[in-house]
Design an enzyme around this catalytic site. Structure first.
Site, PDB file in Angstrom:
ATOM      1  N   PHE A  38       0.447  -1.081   0.808  1.00 18.55           N
ATOM      2  CA  PHE A  38      -0.092  -0.169   0.343  1.00 18.55           C
ATOM      3  C   PHE A  38       0.926   1.200  -0.301  1.00 18.55           C
ATOM      4  O   PHE A  38       0.807   2.053   1.165  1.00 18.55           O
ATOM      5  CB  PHE A  38      -0.920   0.329   1.073  1.00 18.55           C
ATOM      6  CG  PHE A  38      -1.960  -1.880   1.358  1.00 18.55           C
ATOM      7  CD1 PHE A  38      -3.052  -1.623   0.739  1.00 18.55           C
ATOM      8  CD2 PHE A  38      -1.174  -2.056   2.515  1.00 18.55           C
ATOM      9  CE1 PHE A  38      -3.379  -2.299   0.697  1.00 18.55           C
ATOM     10  CE2 PHE A  38      -1.977  -3.242   2.532  1.00 18.55           C
ATOM     11  CZ  PHE A  38      -3.521  -3.832   2.034  1.00 18.55           C
ATOM     12  N   GLY A  67       4.071  -1.101  10.782  1.00 19.14           N
ATOM     13  CA  GLY A  67       2.514  -1.944   9.404  1.00 19.14           C
ATOM     14  C   GLY A  67       4.280  -1.719   8.319  1.00 19.14           C
ATOM     15  O   GLY A  67       4.427  -1.123   7.586  1.00 19.14           O
ATOM     16  N   ASP A  92       5.996  -5.705  13.132  1.00 15.24           N
ATOM     17  CA  ASP A  92       4.306  -5.891  12.263  1.00 15.24           C
ATOM     18  C   ASP A  92       3.851  -6.745  13.095  1.00 15.24           C
ATOM     19  O   ASP A  92       5.182  -8.519  12.997  1.00 15.24           O
ATOM     20  CB  ASP A  92       4.449  -6.006  10.997  1.00 15.24           C
ATOM     21  CG  ASP A  92       2.883  -6.208   9.639  1.00 15.24           C
ATOM     22  OD1 ASP A  92       2.003  -7.273  11.328  1.00 15.24           O
ATOM     23  OD2 ASP A  92       3.101  -5.352   9.929  1.00 15.24           O
ATOM     24  N   GLY A  96      -1.937  -8.726  10.000  1.00 17.17           N
ATOM     25  CA  GLY A  96      -2.657  -7.650   9.192  1.00 17.17           C
ATOM     26  C   GLY A  96      -3.562  -6.942  10.292  1.00 17.17           C
ATOM     27  O   GLY A  96      -4.028  -7.844  11.320  1.00 17.17           O
ATOM     28  N   SER A 145       2.708  -3.733  18.231  1.00 21.91           N
ATOM     29  CA  SER A 145       3.586  -2.503  18.070  1.00 21.91           C
ATOM     30  C   SER A 145       3.797  -1.987  19.972  1.00 21.91           C
ATOM     31  O   SER A 145       4.486  -0.958  19.999  1.00 21.91           O
ATOM     32  CB  SER A 145       2.865  -1.833  17.380  1.00 21.91           C
ATOM     33  OG  SER A 145       3.358  -0.225  17.471  1.00 21.91           O
ATOM     34  N   HIS A 165      -5.414   1.304  10.758  1.00 24.13           N
ATOM     35  CA  HIS A 165      -5.921   2.643  10.402  1.00 24.13           C
ATOM     36  C   HIS A 165      -6.741   3.038  11.620  1.00 24.13           C
ATOM     37  O   HIS A 165      -7.332   3.868  11.269  1.00 24.13           O
ATOM     38  CB  HIS A 165      -5.941   3.015   9.395  1.00 24.13           C
ATOM     39  CG  HIS A 165      -4.499   2.593   8.206  1.00 24.13           C
ATOM     40  ND1 HIS A 165      -2.883   2.689   9.169  1.00 24.13           N
ATOM     41  CD2 HIS A 165      -4.283   2.727   7.156  1.00 24.13           C
ATOM     42  CE1 HIS A 165      -2.111   3.387   8.353  1.00 24.13           C
ATOM     43  NE2 HIS A 165      -3.577   2.699   7.301  1.00 24.13           N
ATOM     44  N   ASP A 191      -1.277   7.755   5.114  1.00 23.13           N
ATOM     45  CA  ASP A 191      -2.906   8.073   4.727  1.00 23.13           C
ATOM     46  C   ASP A 191      -3.341   8.862   5.811  1.00 23.13           C
ATOM     47  O   ASP A 191      -4.941   9.017   6.149  1.00 23.13           O
ATOM     48  CB  ASP A 191      -3.211   6.170   5.175  1.00 23.13           C
ATOM     49  CG  ASP A 191      -2.771   4.946   4.223  1.00 23.13           C
ATOM     50  OD1 ASP A 191      -3.090   5.557   3.431  1.00 23.13           O
ATOM     51  OD2 ASP A 191      -2.383   4.303   5.289  1.00 23.13           O
TER      52      ASP A 191
END
Ligand code: SAH
Ligand code: MG
Length: 231
Positions: A38, A67, A92, A96, A145, A165, A191
């Site tokens: 992404f 991430g 990470d 996901g 995290s 997010h 983002d």
């Protein structure tokens, strides 16, 4: 590899044998472009340039990425780490985010581990970093995290936040990692969408909070990438 030359303001390397390093950079960029993920090409290169400045500004700099997914942004930041003698920790849990799970917008069924039935991007991340030959500059951290940030003490010259997010994970990343950025160091957030029609609020909100804190000033942007510098 020679890591003594400082990058110039325009991001190119001012040294007679710069061609070799330039080829390496282009090789890594073209590899990054092919990695699942992404990070649009132009934003990836902007991310690279910001990290390059951090690596040039601090001796033996430590970079952190929150991430990693399959390692796309990792290659851009890792390229800057390699050029400047920095080390990138790429964090990470590799299962996901909420938005990557089955039924959500950013789900990719090919990344589900058949045995566990869970997303597992770690093998993909490893392959990416291996193919890029970045293993001496990039270290993978596999875990949650907030748990890692609660124990992390090494000051960061550069920190890239691109983890979960949702409201809770984004704020946890901001609260856990922004304080680890050294004075004059860089914080990049991905983002960030000023228009809610373009994407979720939390990355935008933490970017605003960073500026409102008075501790960070804006230091560039590209697409949804925002670069901040600590005062
Ligand atoms: N930077 C990547 C995209 C990252 S996607 C790219 O360039 O393509 C967001 C990632 O954040 C996912 O891989 C997800 O597993 C990770 N993530 C979400 N919440 C996390 C948490 N609490 N701890 C660690 N990683 C997390
Ligand atoms: Mg992102």
């Amino acid at each position: 590899m020679n890591t003594t030359a400082a990058p110039t303001d325009n991001g190119t390397t001012a040294e007679p044998n710069g061609d070799v390093r330039s080829d390496r950079r282009e090789h890594l960029f073209s590899l990054a472009r092919q990695v699942t993920g992404f990070m649009p090409d132009d934003e990836g290169e902007a991310l690279f340039l910001a990290a390059l400045r951090a690596g040039a500004c601090f001796d033996q700099a430590t970079f952190m990425e929150i991430g990693a997914w399959c390692g796309k942004s990792t290659v851009y930041i890792g390229a800057a780490a390699e050029e400047t003698g920095a080390v990138l920790f790429s964090l990470d849990h590799h299962h996901g985010s909420e938005e990557n799970q089955a039924g959500w917008e950013h789900h990719d069924g090919s990344l589900v581990d058949q045995e566990s039935g869970r997303i597992d991007t770690l093998p993909h991340w490893r392959r990416t970093v291996g193919e890029a030959e970045l293993e001496s500059s990039v270290i993978g951290l596999v875990g949650d995290s907030p748990t890692v940030s609660s124990r992390w003490t090494t000051p960061l010259a550069f920190c890239f936040i691109d983890g979960g997010h949702g409201e809770e994970p984004a704020w946890a990343d901001y609260r856990g990692w922004a304080p680890r950025v050294v004075e004059d160091g860089w914080l990049a957030i991905h983002d960030v969408f000023p228009d809610p029609a373009d994407g979720g609020r939390p990355p935008f909100d933490i970017w605003q909070a960073a500026i409102a804190s008075g501790e960070f000033v804006e230091d560039g942007e590209c697409g949804s990438l925002r670069i901040l510098r600590r005062l």
